[in-house]
Motif scaffolding. Structure first.
Motif, PDB file in Angstrom:
ATOM      1  N   VAL A 120      -4.709 -49.081-100.626  1.00  0.00           N
ATOM      2  CA  VAL A 120      -5.210 -47.939-101.380  1.00  0.00           C
ATOM      3  C   VAL A 120      -5.799 -48.413-102.697  1.00  0.00           C
ATOM      4  O   VAL A 120      -5.691 -49.581-103.062  1.00  0.00           O
ATOM      5  CB  VAL A 120      -4.074 -46.916-101.668  1.00  0.00           C
ATOM      6  CG1 VAL A 120      -3.482 -46.377-100.373  1.00  0.00           C
ATOM      7  CG2 VAL A 120      -2.985 -47.522-102.551  1.00  0.00           C
ATOM      8  N   THR A 176      -7.507 -43.280-100.381  1.00  0.00           N
ATOM      9  CA  THR A 176      -7.048 -43.841 -99.111  1.00  0.00           C
ATOM     10  C   THR A 176      -8.253 -43.987 -98.199  1.00  0.00           C
ATOM     11  O   THR A 176      -9.349 -43.515 -98.516  1.00  0.00           O
ATOM     12  CB  THR A 176      -6.002 -42.917 -98.441  1.00  0.00           C
ATOM     13  OG1 THR A 176      -6.602 -41.624 -98.191  1.00  0.00           O
ATOM     14  CG2 THR A 176      -4.763 -42.749 -99.306  1.00  0.00           C
ATOM     15  N   ILE A 219      -2.180 -43.228 -95.344  1.00  0.00           N
ATOM     16  CA  ILE A 219      -1.405 -44.400 -95.770  1.00  0.00           C
ATOM     17  C   ILE A 219      -0.664 -45.008 -94.587  1.00  0.00           C
ATOM     18  O   ILE A 219      -0.600 -46.233 -94.449  1.00  0.00           O
ATOM     19  CB  ILE A 219      -0.419 -44.024 -96.902  1.00  0.00           C
ATOM     20  CG1 ILE A 219      -1.195 -43.771 -98.204  1.00  0.00           C
ATOM     21  CG2 ILE A 219       0.642 -45.103 -97.097  1.00  0.00           C
ATOM     22  CD1 ILE A 219      -0.361 -43.145 -99.313  1.00  0.00           C
TER      23      ILE A 219
END
Length: 131
Positions: A79, A35, A73
């Motif tokens: 990602v 991430t 996120i």
């Protein structure tokens, strides 16, 4: 969250962050979620368990929205997932209405058992992979 649950999360998270994750990130075939740090903007890599089904990768977070990678996120759903040594870009979606216990039954057993035992606020995550 009870004091005992909060304490358990702090102990498990500290172990994962300082012992398990640094080792597992180096294992070539370990599945890793990358991430973007919500504050730093730097890549953050977290070893995870889950399963690829077609162009979708499924996982369950053991601490839901308290997990740092879940917070990342929420800030940026773009990602990358390393599956069997190969990186795949994707978009992560948090699915609070999905049944995480039922979802764990479809994922690899060892990781699912650990998530059930250690977790307290399970949250399903779907990553739509590109390429």
């Amino acid at each position: 969250m009870s004091r005992e649950t909060d304490r358990k999360q702090r102990v498990v998270t500290a172990f994962q962050r300082h012992v398990a994750n640094p080792l597992l990130r180096r294992v070539p075939l370990q599945t890793v979620l990358e991430t973007t740090g919500r504050t730093s903007g730097l890549p953050r890599r977290t070893p995870i368990g889950g399963r690829r089904v077609g162009d979708t990768f499924w996982l369950v977070s053991e601490y839901g929205e308290k997990s740092h990678y879940i917070r990342n996120i929420k800030a940026d759903p773009s990602v990358r997932v390393r599956i069997r040594g190969r990186w795949h870009e994707g978009t992560a979606h948090l699915l609070p209405d999905d049944d995480p216990i039922a979802r764990l039954r479809t994922l690899p057993r060892a990781n699912s058992a650990a998530v059930r035992v250690l977790g307290s606020h399970l949250l399903t995550v779907r990553v739509d992979l590109r390429g």
